[in-house]
Enzyme design. Structure first.
Site, PDB file in Angstrom:
ATOM      1  N   LYS A 195      70.028   1.485   1.502  1.00  0.00           N
ATOM      2  CA  LYS A 195      69.803   0.926   0.157  1.00  0.00           C
ATOM      3  C   LYS A 195      71.005   0.070  -0.259  1.00  0.00           C
ATOM      4  O   LYS A 195      70.844  -1.000  -0.847  1.00  0.00           O
ATOM      5  CB  LYS A 195      69.560   2.041  -0.862  1.00  0.00           C
ATOM      6  CG  LYS A 195      68.212   2.740  -0.720  1.00  0.00           C
ATOM      7  CD  LYS A 195      67.040   1.858  -1.133  1.00  0.00           C
ATOM      8  CE  LYS A 195      65.715   2.475  -0.740  1.00  0.00           C
ATOM      9  NZ  LYS A 195      64.547   1.616  -0.823  1.00  0.00           N
TER      10      LYS A 195
ATOM     11  N   ASN B 202      61.873  16.531  -1.464  1.00  0.00           N
ATOM     12  CA  ASN B 202      62.298  16.485  -2.866  1.00  0.00           C
ATOM     13  C   ASN B 202      61.788  17.695  -3.634  1.00  0.00           C
ATOM     14  O   ASN B 202      60.814  18.336  -3.249  1.00  0.00           O
ATOM     15  CB  ASN B 202      61.815  15.187  -3.521  1.00  0.00           C
ATOM     16  CG  ASN B 202      62.471  13.970  -2.903  1.00  0.00           C
ATOM     17  OD1 ASN B 202      61.811  13.171  -2.260  1.00  0.00           O
ATOM     18  ND2 ASN B 202      63.758  13.837  -3.068  1.00  0.00           N
TER      19      ASN B 202
ATOM     20  N   TYR C 160      70.088   6.932   4.890  1.00  0.00           N
ATOM     21  CA  TYR C 160      69.118   6.400   3.918  1.00  0.00           C
ATOM     22  C   TYR C 160      69.855   5.656   2.795  1.00  0.00           C
ATOM     23  O   TYR C 160      69.527   4.521   2.456  1.00  0.00           O
ATOM     24  CB  TYR C 160      68.251   7.530   3.329  1.00  0.00           C
ATOM     25  CG  TYR C 160      67.461   7.066   2.119  1.00  0.00           C
ATOM     26  CD1 TYR C 160      66.340   6.258   2.267  1.00  0.00           C
ATOM     27  CD2 TYR C 160      67.875   7.393   0.818  1.00  0.00           C
ATOM     28  CE1 TYR C 160      65.643   5.791   1.159  1.00  0.00           C
ATOM     29  CE2 TYR C 160      67.177   6.934  -0.293  1.00  0.00           C
ATOM     30  CZ  TYR C 160      66.060   6.136  -0.116  1.00  0.00           C
ATOM     31  OH  TYR C 160      65.380   5.667  -1.225  1.00  0.00           O
TER      32      TYR C 160
ATOM     33  N   SER D 229      67.823   2.516  -5.501  1.00  0.00           N
ATOM     34  CA  SER D 229      67.898   3.945  -5.817  1.00  0.00           C
ATOM     35  C   SER D 229      69.228   4.277  -6.478  1.00  0.00           C
ATOM     36  O   SER D 229      70.248   3.650  -6.189  1.00  0.00           O
ATOM     37  CB  SER D 229      67.786   4.716  -4.499  1.00  0.00           C
ATOM     38  OG  SER D 229      68.130   6.067  -4.673  1.00  0.00           O
TER      39      SER D 229
END
Ligand code: NAD
Ligand code: WQD
Length: 336
Positions: free
Chosen positions: A153, A199, A149, A124
């Site tokens: 990643k 989102n 989060y 991401s």
């Protein structure tokens, strides 16, 4: 190729399975349906005329993975399965580290045991953090995550890079997605998250459906042309096609490569909202609200490396095409 697709029932995974099937590959989906549902399988079959193998199970279950590798001759893995809600990750860090990091470790162990060493990984743009300047470029140092989060990643990228150093025959492609939006042009697949969306585009959809009262535009005092946040919105079909290009490349490239998948252009919240209003004919109730904690003003990609090395660039990611496809998904699939 036989491709194990973890999280293949989800938003990006399902669109990628469609493109894999249409290109003659055989996806084998492993998904625990935490954030998706079985209807996706029928929709993939309706679009492609083929039903992929689907196993309902968890990437953290070594037994399930060993069974899959024993039963199918898997050539490569595309690893989408993860938890992805930023705000929720702040509340439930253990669940995020467990699903995303432990899940990836178990998957890698199973791959190693089965002798499968080719992986395409969903990373991401969040890994660029807030320290780097736009446009974000793959050779910039990874930034500091502002939430668990994002940390998962960054950790998973690191684990995969270490794997490639230790095992020179491994072939790993890290794809850094910018802001995936849009829906399949058939109207049969799109983003339909379980629970409260996080989102912008799914929130816009809920407001258009009357399921949420209004859109709060979080921040109109950024140093951007209209004061609202600027992002690189990439059509999910473009993103799916990027995975096919990455797969073609990674099978012949030992080591670990990193590619941004974005358009290279930024769009403001207001610009996206206006494009959606035009496509749908609906005026969205909205008002300005304070900035969301952890948000940056602008995020968009430098996409030169993906164009040069993968021969990929976004072709369906104008605001118009994105919003028309989302609107078709909402209306055709009776999601309104
Ligand atoms: P999604 O939630 O729609 O899809 C993820 C799928 O994985 C879901 O079907 C879910 O049920 C499944 N899953 C979750 N945990 C699992 C587990 N432990 N075992 C098996 N299946 C599991 O999300 P998405 O938007 O399609 O995202 C796919 C990947 O792309 C994720 O890794 C995400 O972090 C990454 N990503 C997404 C975005 C975005 O904005 N959508 C941006 C950048 C990166
Ligand atoms: C986009 C813009 C908001 C909600 C997130 C993750 C990132 C990646 C993609 C997975 C911003 C504004 C939003 C709302 C708003 N995911 N907004 N009102 O934050 O760029 O990225 O998803 O890897 O890691 O952080 O995407 O869609 O949440 O926000 O005005 O109700 O919309 O401020 O400018 P973001 P987003």
């Amino acid at each position: 190729m036989n491709i194990l697709v973890t999280g293949g029932m989800g938003y990006i995974g399902s669109h990628t399975c469609v493109e894999l099937l249409q290109a003659g590959h055989t996806p084998i989906i492993l998904d625990n349906l935490y954030n998706s549902n079985l209807a996706v399988l029928d929709n993939i079959a309706e679009i492609t005329g083929k039903t992929p193998v689907f196993v309902q199970g968890d990437i953290r279950c070594r037994e399930t993975l060993d069974g899959l590798f024993a039963q199918h001759k898997i050539d490569a893995v595309i690893h989408f399965a993860a938890l992805k809600a930023v705000a929720e990750s702040v509340q439930k860090p253990l669940e995020y580290y467990d699903c995303n990091v432990t899940g990836t470790l178990v998957l890698l162990q199973a791959m190693q045991a089965a002798g499968c060493n080719t992986l395409v990984f969903s990373s991401s743009a969040t890994v660029y953090g807030s320290e780097n300047q736009v446009p974000f470029c793959e050779d910039m140092p990874v930034g500091t995550a502002t939430n668990p989060y994002g940390s998962t990643k960054i950790m998973m990228e690191r684990i995969l890079q270490d794997m490639a150093v230790a095992n020179p025959d491994w072939k790993i492609s890290l794809l850094r997605y910018f802001n995936p939006v849009g829906a399949h042009p058939s109207g049969k697949l799109g983003e339909d998250p379980n629970g409260i969306p996080n989102n912008l585009m799914p929130i816009i959809c809920r407001v258009a459906q009357g399921k949420m009262e209004e859109l709060l535009i979080t921040g109109n005092d950024y140093d951007t042309p209209d004061g609202t946040g600027v992002r690189d919105y990439i059509h999910v079909v473009d993103l799916a096609l990027g995975h096919l290009k990455a797969l073609d490349k990674v099978v012949q490239t030992p080591g670990c490569s990193i590619h941004n998948l974005g358009t290279g252009k930024g769009l403001s919240v207001l610009e996206l909202v206006q494009a959606f209003e035009k496509a749908s004919g609906i005026t969205l109730p909205r008002r300005f609200a304070p900035r969301r904690p952890g948000d940056i003003a602008e995020s968009y990609a430098n996409v030169d490396r993906a164009a040069r090395e993968l021969g990929w660039q976004a072709k369906h990611s104008s605001a118009e095409e994105i919003c028309q496809d989302v609107w078709r998904f909402l209306t055709k699939s009776n999601k309104r």
